[in-house]
Design a protein around this motif. Structure first.
Motif, PDB file in Angstrom:
ATOM      1  N   LYS A  72       0.820  -1.213   0.000  1.00 29.22           N
ATOM      2  CA  LYS A  72       0.000   0.000   0.000  1.00 29.22           C
ATOM      3  C   LYS A  72       0.855   1.265   0.000  1.00 29.22           C
ATOM      4  N   TYR A  75       2.543   1.992  -3.469  1.00 27.34           N
ATOM      5  CA  TYR A  75       1.667   2.541  -4.500  1.00 27.34           C
ATOM      6  C   TYR A  75       1.199   3.946  -4.162  1.00 27.34           C
ATOM      7  N   GLU A  76       0.920   4.219  -2.902  1.00 24.13           N
ATOM      8  CA  GLU A  76       0.510   5.569  -2.509  1.00 24.13           C
ATOM      9  C   GLU A  76       1.631   6.572  -2.771  1.00 24.13           C
ATOM     10  N   GLY A  79       1.521   7.881  -6.149  1.00 24.02           N
ATOM     11  CA  GLY A  79       0.346   8.665  -6.521  1.00 24.02           C
ATOM     12  C   GLY A  79      -0.921   7.867  -6.752  1.00 24.02           C
ATOM     13  N   ARG A  81      -4.300   5.874  -5.687  1.00 21.73           N
ATOM     14  CA  ARG A  81      -5.271   6.012  -4.605  1.00 21.73           C
ATOM     15  C   ARG A  81      -6.094   4.736  -4.514  1.00 21.73           C
ATOM     16  N   SER A  82      -6.590   4.458  -3.331  1.00 24.63           N
ATOM     17  CA  SER A  82      -7.414   3.261  -3.133  1.00 24.63           C
ATOM     18  C   SER A  82      -8.751   3.412  -3.831  1.00 24.63           C
TER      19      SER A  82
END
Length: 92
Positions: A72, A75-76, A79, A81-82
Protein backbone atom coordinates in the motif's frame (compact mmCIF):
# COMPACT_ATOMS: atom_id res chain seq x y z
CA UNK A 1 -8.96 -7.45 -28.32
CA UNK A 2 -5.88 -7.77 -30.48
CA UNK A 3 -2.61 -6.66 -28.86
CA UNK A 4 -4.27 -5.97 -25.52
CA UNK A 5 -1.78 -7.95 -23.42
CA UNK A 6 1.01 -6.08 -21.64
CA UNK A 7 4.04 -8.01 -20.43
CA UNK A 8 7.61 -6.89 -19.76
CA UNK A 9 10.57 -8.52 -18.04
CA UNK A 10 13.61 -6.84 -16.49
CA UNK A 11 16.91 -8.72 -16.72
CA UNK A 12 19.77 -7.77 -14.39
CA UNK A 13 23.05 -9.70 -14.55
CA UNK A 14 21.45 -12.33 -16.81
CA UNK A 15 18.68 -13.02 -14.27
CA UNK A 16 14.99 -12.17 -14.35
CA UNK A 17 14.72 -9.44 -11.72
CA UNK A 18 11.36 -7.82 -12.45
CA UNK A 19 8.12 -8.52 -14.27
CA UNK A 20 4.92 -6.66 -15.07
CA UNK A 21 1.82 -8.15 -16.64
CA UNK A 22 -1.55 -6.68 -17.51
CA UNK A 23 -3.97 -5.82 -20.26
CA UNK A 24 -5.48 -2.70 -21.78
CA UNK A 25 -8.14 -1.46 -24.13
CA UNK A 26 -5.64 1.31 -25.05
CA UNK A 27 -8.24 4.04 -24.51
CA UNK A 28 -9.68 3.92 -20.99
CA UNK A 29 -8.13 1.28 -18.74
CA UNK A 30 -4.70 -0.21 -18.23
CA UNK A 31 -5.15 -3.02 -15.72
CA UNK A 32 -1.98 -4.33 -14.08
CA UNK A 33 -2.35 -7.92 -12.89
CA UNK A 34 1.15 -8.43 -11.47
CA UNK A 35 4.25 -6.47 -10.60
CA UNK A 36 6.92 -8.81 -9.28
CA UNK A 37 10.39 -7.67 -8.25
CA UNK A 38 13.12 -9.95 -6.89
CA UNK A 39 13.56 -9.47 -3.14
CA UNK A 40 17.18 -8.42 -3.45
CA UNK A 41 16.23 -5.56 -5.84
CA UNK A 42 13.12 -4.21 -4.13
CA UNK A 43 13.57 -0.53 -3.42
CA UNK A 44 15.89 -0.08 -6.39
CA UNK A 45 13.28 1.64 -8.58
CA UNK A 46 12.57 -1.29 -10.91
CA UNK A 47 8.87 -1.53 -9.98
CA UNK A 48 8.37 2.21 -10.22
CA UNK A 49 10.10 2.30 -13.60
CA UNK A 50 8.10 -0.64 -14.96
CA UNK A 51 4.83 1.05 -13.98
CA UNK A 52 5.94 4.36 -15.48
CA UNK A 53 7.16 2.71 -18.69
CA UNK A 54 3.94 0.80 -19.27
CA UNK A 55 1.72 3.79 -18.46
CA UNK A 56 3.74 5.93 -20.90
CA UNK A 57 2.81 3.44 -23.64
CA UNK A 58 -0.89 4.16 -23.00
CA UNK A 59 -0.93 7.72 -21.59
CA UNK A 60 -4.67 8.26 -22.06
CA UNK A 61 -5.62 5.32 -19.85
CA UNK A 62 -6.19 5.16 -16.12
CA UNK A 63 -3.98 2.54 -14.51
CA UNK A 64 -5.72 0.17 -12.13
CA UNK A 65 -4.28 -2.69 -10.10
CA UNK A 66 -4.83 -4.83 -7.07
CA UNK A 67 -2.07 -4.97 -4.51
CA UNK A 68 -1.29 -6.57 -1.20
CA UNK A 69 -1.75 -4.57 1.98
CA UNK A 70 2.03 -4.72 2.39
CA UNK A 71 2.47 -2.78 -0.87
CA UNK A 72 0.00 0.00 0.00
CA UNK A 73 2.68 2.55 0.97
CA UNK A 74 4.64 1.83 -2.23
CA UNK A 75 1.67 2.54 -4.50
CA UNK A 76 0.51 5.57 -2.51
CA UNK A 77 4.03 7.04 -2.80
CA UNK A 78 3.65 6.75 -6.59
CA UNK A 79 0.35 8.66 -6.52
CA UNK A 80 -2.09 5.75 -6.64
CA UNK A 81 -5.27 6.01 -4.60
CA UNK A 82 -7.41 3.26 -3.13
CA UNK A 83 -10.67 2.29 -4.80
CA UNK A 84 -13.45 -0.05 -3.86
CA UNK A 85 -13.95 -3.30 -5.73
CA UNK A 86 -15.42 -6.79 -5.47
CA UNK A 87 -14.03 -10.29 -5.76
CA UNK A 88 -15.61 -13.74 -6.02
CA UNK A 89 -14.20 -17.16 -6.81
CA UNK A 90 -16.12 -19.71 -8.85
CA UNK A 91 -17.00 -21.90 -5.84
CA UNK A 92 -18.26 -19.08 -3.61
Amino acid sequence: MENSNVSYVVIVDNQVSGYIRGFTDKQITLYICEVIIGKELRGSGIGKNLLKYVHNLYPNTRMELLGLSTSKAFYEKLGFRSFYGFRKTFNE
